[in-house]
Write a protein that holds these residues in place. Structure first.
Motif, PDB file in Angstrom:
ATOM      1  N   LEU A  80      -5.859   4.699  18.147  1.00 27.36           N
ATOM      2  CA  LEU A  80      -6.877   4.528  19.237  1.00 27.36           C
ATOM      3  C   LEU A  80      -6.293   4.016  20.510  1.00 27.36           C
ATOM      4  CD1 LEU A  80     -10.386   3.786  17.527  1.00 27.36           C
ATOM      5  CD2 LEU A  80      -9.758   5.577  18.122  1.00 27.36           C
ATOM      6  N   ARG A  81      -6.668   4.746  21.923  1.00 28.14           N
ATOM      7  CA  ARG A  81      -6.099   4.279  22.656  1.00 28.14           C
ATOM      8  C   ARG A  81      -6.447   2.164  23.141  1.00 28.14           C
ATOM      9  NH1 ARG A  81      -7.898   5.870  27.206  1.00 28.14           N
ATOM     10  NH2 ARG A  81     -10.222   6.417  27.047  1.00 28.14           N
ATOM     11  N   GLU A  82      -5.609   2.020  23.955  1.00 28.06           N
ATOM     12  CA  GLU A  82      -5.827   0.079  23.568  1.00 28.06           C
ATOM     13  C   GLU A  82      -7.050   0.443  24.446  1.00 28.06           C
ATOM     14  OE1 GLU A  82      -5.783  -2.489  22.041  1.00 28.06           O
ATOM     15  OE2 GLU A  82      -3.676  -1.295  21.610  1.00 28.06           O
ATOM     16  N   GLY A  83      -7.862  -0.713  24.456  1.00 25.59           N
ATOM     17  CA  GLY A  83      -9.266  -0.954  25.842  1.00 25.59           C
ATOM     18  C   GLY A  83     -10.154  -0.143  25.480  1.00 25.59           C
ATOM     19  N   LEU A  84     -10.619   1.113  24.488  1.00 22.38           N
ATOM     20  CA  LEU A  84     -11.650   1.578  24.600  1.00 22.38           C
ATOM     21  C   LEU A  84     -13.027   1.299  23.763  1.00 22.38           C
ATOM     22  CD1 LEU A  84     -10.525   4.458  22.230  1.00 22.38           C
ATOM     23  CD2 LEU A  84     -10.888   5.009  24.928  1.00 22.38           C
TER      24      LEU A  84
END
Length: 105
Positions: A80-84
């Motif tokens: 997963l992308r960082e900061g979601l």
């Protein structure tokens, strides 16, 4: 004076409001449960997806940074992308994401 269609070449205007009018009532919010086109359209506008499609309809990552395919395509590992942020404004944690996805079916 007749206005050109919005999709015509060279039609450049400042930002305007796009009004969306579905062809039918929205009877379900769950695109997994139903095949209704209105529900699919709603889901694409509201829910964020792991992958989306670009202008050429090529799948591109949205919520994920990428993926690794193993075991002859039987195992996909997605980061997963960082900061979601999830609906409760909690940051996503990779280990906590697997359980809800596995228990969904």
């Amino acid at each position: 004076m007749q206005r050109p269609p919005l999709g015509s070449p060279g039609h450049r205007r400042q930002c305007e409001t796009l009004i969306f009018v579905p062809q039918t009532n929205l009877t379900s919010l769950d695109p997994v449960w139903t095949t209704a086109t209105a529900t699919r359209n709603f889901a694409l506008m509201v829910y964020e997806n792991l992958y989306g499609r670009d202008e050429q309809f090529v799948p591109r990552p949205l919520m994920v940074e990428g993926h690794v395919i193993e075991d002859d395509g039987k195992r996909w590992t997605m980061k997963l992308r960082e900061g979601l942020l999830w609906h409760g404004r909690h940051q996503s944690i990779g280990g906590g994401t697997v359980s809800p996805l596995c228990n969904a079916g």
